[in-house]
Write a protein that holds these residues in place. Sequence first.
Motif, PDB file in Angstrom:
ATOM      1  N   PRO A 117       0.819  -1.214   0.000  1.00 17.85           N
ATOM      2  CA  PRO A 117       0.000   0.000   0.000  1.00 17.85           C
ATOM      3  C   PRO A 117       0.851   1.262   0.000  1.00 17.85           C
ATOM      4  O   PRO A 117       2.036   1.239   0.313  1.00 17.85           O
ATOM      5  CB  PRO A 117      -0.788  -0.111   1.310  1.00 17.85           C
ATOM      6  N   ALA A 126      -9.340   3.922  11.347  1.00 15.69           N
ATOM      7  CA  ALA A 126     -10.374   2.882  11.394  1.00 15.69           C
ATOM      8  C   ALA A 126     -10.031   1.812  12.425  1.00 15.69           C
ATOM      9  O   ALA A 126     -10.883   1.396  13.217  1.00 15.69           O
ATOM     10  CB  ALA A 126     -10.545   2.257  10.012  1.00 15.69           C
ATOM     11  N   GLY A 127      -8.790   1.377  12.430  1.00 16.73           N
ATOM     12  CA  GLY A 127      -8.386   0.334  13.372  1.00 16.73           C
ATOM     13  C   GLY A 127      -8.423   0.798  14.817  1.00 16.73           C
ATOM     14  O   GLY A 127      -8.885   0.072  15.704  1.00 16.73           O
ATOM     15  N   ILE A 177      -2.638   6.158   2.618  1.00 13.13           N
ATOM     16  CA  ILE A 177      -3.865   5.395   2.886  1.00 13.13           C
ATOM     17  C   ILE A 177      -3.812   4.739   4.261  1.00 13.13           C
ATOM     18  O   ILE A 177      -4.841   4.493   4.890  1.00 13.13           O
ATOM     19  CB  ILE A 177      -4.144   4.359   1.766  1.00 13.13           C
ATOM     20  N   LEU A 178      -2.595   4.487   4.756  1.00 12.82           N
ATOM     21  CA  LEU A 178      -2.460   3.888   6.081  1.00 12.82           C
ATOM     22  C   LEU A 178      -2.928   4.842   7.178  1.00 12.82           C
ATOM     23  O   LEU A 178      -3.286   4.407   8.277  1.00 12.82           O
ATOM     24  CB  LEU A 178      -1.024   3.440   6.329  1.00 12.82           C
ATOM     25  N   GLN A 204     -18.192  -2.870  10.237  1.00 13.03           N
ATOM     26  CA  GLN A 204     -17.264  -2.399   9.210  1.00 13.03           C
ATOM     27  C   GLN A 204     -17.113  -0.906   9.404  1.00 13.03           C
ATOM     28  O   GLN A 204     -18.093  -0.185   9.602  1.00 13.03           O
ATOM     29  CB  GLN A 204     -17.790  -2.696   7.809  1.00 13.03           C
ATOM     30  N   LEU A 264      -5.715   6.507   6.999  1.00 10.57           N
ATOM     31  CA  LEU A 264      -7.136   6.187   7.112  1.00 10.57           C
ATOM     32  C   LEU A 264      -7.319   4.850   7.834  1.00 10.57           C
ATOM     33  O   LEU A 264      -8.195   4.699   8.687  1.00 10.57           O
ATOM     34  CB  LEU A 264      -7.787   6.128   5.727  1.00 10.57           C
ATOM     35  N   THR A 265      -6.463   3.887   7.490  1.00 10.92           N
ATOM     36  CA  THR A 265      -6.522   2.567   8.116  1.00 10.92           C
ATOM     37  C   THR A 265      -6.226   2.665   9.609  1.00 10.92           C
ATOM     38  O   THR A 265      -6.873   1.997  10.423  1.00 10.92           O
ATOM     39  CB  THR A 265      -5.531   1.605   7.435  1.00 10.92           C
TER      40      THR A 265
END
Length: 138
Positions: free
Chosen positions: A39, A50-51, A43-44, A72, A46-47
């Motif tokens: 990746p 979320a995590g 973008i990480l 989700q 955003l991850t």
Amino acid sequence: MKTSTSIKWTGNMSWETELFGHKLVLDAGKENGGEDKGPRPKILMLTALAGCTGMDVVSILKKMRVEVEDLQIIVEGDMTEEHPKYYEKMHVIYEFKGKDLPMDKLEKAVNLSEERYCGVSALYKKAIPVTTEIRVVE
């Protein structure tokens, strides 16, 4: 408490790190001179959000004895057009699946995560707007 990480260049646009025994490869897409081995770094972000909030919400709901069939978390980031390109705002969508889920408890769990526990959210909110949406799917 101090934390650190390191990343090693593995050639071209590819980078590799190991986090708690888990290998992670970052790379650029072919259109940007990479080989698409992993990746992209942004973008990480955003991850990570979320995590972080996801772990909080699941933990809080367990303590509240709310049984969710599935969860989700979608994080949408709006990126600037000009360089340096960065996320100028983020929107977090929590999609809960289950029967007779109490909305007040879902909202409380999300609010506790966002306002008290999730360090990623706390940091991002100092720099950009972060909005939230809760959806329930039965």
